[in-house]
Design a protein around this motif. Structure first.
Motif, PDB file in Angstrom:
ATOM      1  N   ASP A   1     -16.916 -32.977 -39.110  1.00  0.00           N
ATOM      2  CA  ASP A   1     -16.605 -33.881 -38.003  1.00  0.00           C
ATOM      3  C   ASP A   1     -17.861 -34.579 -37.508  1.00  0.00           C
ATOM      4  OD1 ASP A   1     -13.976 -33.087 -38.117  1.00  0.00           O
ATOM      5  OD2 ASP A   1     -14.277 -31.432 -36.703  1.00  0.00           O
ATOM      6  N   ALA A   2     -17.636 -35.557 -36.651  1.00  0.00           N
ATOM      7  CA  ALA A   2     -18.769 -36.165 -35.962  1.00  0.00           C
ATOM      8  C   ALA A   2     -19.181 -35.228 -34.833  1.00  0.00           C
ATOM      9  CB  ALA A   2     -18.379 -37.519 -35.415  1.00  0.00           C
ATOM     10  N   ARG A   3     -20.384 -35.395 -34.367  1.00  0.00           N
ATOM     11  CA  ARG A   3     -20.874 -34.630 -33.234  1.00  0.00           C
ATOM     12  C   ARG A   3     -19.922 -34.775 -32.043  1.00  0.00           C
ATOM     13  NH1 ARG A   3     -25.199 -32.788 -30.558  1.00  0.00           N
ATOM     14  NH2 ARG A   3     -26.771 -32.092 -32.036  1.00  0.00           N
ATOM     15  N   PHE A   4     -19.637 -33.671 -31.349  1.00  0.00           N
ATOM     16  CA  PHE A   4     -18.720 -33.730 -30.212  1.00  0.00           C
ATOM     17  C   PHE A   4     -19.343 -34.528 -29.064  1.00  0.00           C
ATOM     18  CE2 PHE A   4     -17.371 -31.765 -26.162  1.00  0.00           C
ATOM     19  CZ  PHE A   4     -16.044 -32.140 -26.191  1.00  0.00           C
ATOM     20  N   ALA A   5     -20.600 -34.271 -28.780  1.00  0.00           N
ATOM     21  CA  ALA A   5     -21.312 -35.013 -27.734  1.00  0.00           C
ATOM     22  C   ALA A   5     -22.806 -34.855 -27.971  1.00  0.00           C
ATOM     23  CB  ALA A   5     -20.947 -34.468 -26.352  1.00  0.00           C
TER      24      ALA A   5
END
Ligand code: UDP
Ligand code: MG
Length: 339
Positions: free
Chosen positions: A199-203
């Motif tokens: 996934d992409a970084r959450f934040a």
């Protein structure tokens, strides 16, 4: 007295924005796998509120512990600090930014039940990464595998479940410049890939700027291959042969009565050879610098404090007493320094 079946080690560097969400998802995944788990959050010298978030989480749940390093030691050493304290029969390494889905734990556990020593996540896709990072990573792993005698799987990070014997060996490997995914490959045993979509970084933002990526790549190359040193020898040899050829040509021209005007060619030759020499010296330097750092035998990381709720619980008998952990750590570092 029950044993800790699973330890999770997550390095956290300025991750205040993701930690709560991360621990929530991770705790659920762990609870689905076993009742007896611990989550070790290693604060790698963060300058934001990461540590106070970790303290809050550790105070709420005895299965969560915070380990604060005195300063930023870098991802690989932060992971090593966590591994050296983890007590579980199996150990999961996972990034704190939710790029590696904690929900894959159950699949990893199932593969390990069938006899794997290591189950590593293999990225079939990577959301949110720049084309530059994808291209350089692909080129780098191709080069690394060409140079290294240990095959290191492509498209993997440190997201992996490892058995206790593997982690014991990993922690016992003393090198300062750690390329953990390569070191685990070196250990051997049954290593199984689990394909997953990253996934992409959450934040928050990546903590691996280009400078750190280059130094990480150099650590990997120098730890897993000495071929560049040999290449330097060949390069030096070829340059010398080239120089001899030029010399022979100059002598021939001189004997034929031709005065070689040649200042341009001299200049080219001089800069060519000094360039080669500097390059070769640079390659030596990369290795030498690492030798210097290894012979100092400094501790790999500095633990400032460990935060863990010391309530009596059904699993507390197997959780190392905090004070003992810190004392053992200090004693082992003292021994290391006086050896
Ligand atoms: N990290 C760390 N120390 C550092 C850099 C990174 O502990 O000096 C942690 C970071 O908090 C994250 C993991 O290592 O949990 C991977 O870092 P990041 O996500 O920034 O790298 P990327 O996924 O962008 O390669
Ligand atoms: Mg990341």
């Amino acid at each position: 007295m029950s044993k800790i079946r699973l330890s999770v080690v997550a390095p956290c560097y300025n991750e205040e924005a993701v930690l709560e969400q991360f621990v929530q998802r991770l705790s659920k995944a762990c609870a689905d796998a076993t009742d007896f788990y611990e989550i070790l959050l290693v604060d790698d010298g963060s300058s934001d509120r990461t540590w106070s978030v970790i303290e809050g989480l550790a105070d709420q749940d005895h299965r969560i512990a915070g380990i604060q390093l005195f300063r930023n030691h870098g991802h690989q050493l932060a992971v090593t600090a966590g591994l050296s304290i983890a007590k579980g029969e199996r150990i999961l390494l996972i990034d704190a930014d939710l790029q590696d889905p904690p929900e894959l734990l159950s699949a990893m556990m199932a593969i390990m039940d069938e006899g794997a020593d290591v189950v590593y996540g293999k990225r079939i896709s990577r959301a949110g990464e720049t084309t530059f990072k994808l291209l350089t990573a692909a080129a780098f792993y191709r080069l690394l595998n060409r140079l290294s005698s240990v095959p290191i799987p492509q498209d993997t990070g440190d997201f992996r479940l490892m058995s206790r014997p593997v982690v014991d060996i990993l922690v016992a490997m003393p090198e300062q410049h750690r390329f953990i995914r390569g070191m685990v490959s070196w250990i051997g045993g049954r290593q199984v890939a689990l394909p997953y979509a990253r996934d992409a970084r959450f934040a928050g933002s990546t903590k691996y700027p280009l400078r750190k990526m280059i130094s990480f790549a150099l650590d990997a190359l120098t730890s897993f291959s000495t071929k560049p040193l040999r290449a330097a020898v060949w390069l030096g040899l070829m340059s010398s042969l080239f120089a001899f050829a030029i010399l022979a040509y100059a002598v021939y021209q001189w004997s034929a009565g031709n005065v070689v005007p040649g200042w341009a060619s001299s200049l080219v030759a001089i800069s060519f050879f000094s360039g080669t020499q500097l390059f070769v010296m640079g390659v030596f330097g990369e290795y030498l610098g690492r030798v210097v750092q290894e012979v100092k035998r400094r501790p790999l990381f500095t633990i400032g404090q460990i935060r863990r709720k010391t309530v009596a619980t059904e699993i507390s008998g197997d959780i190392r007493d905090l004070q003992t952990t810190v004392e053992n750590y200090q004693a082992s570092q003292g021994k290391r320094a006086s050896q």
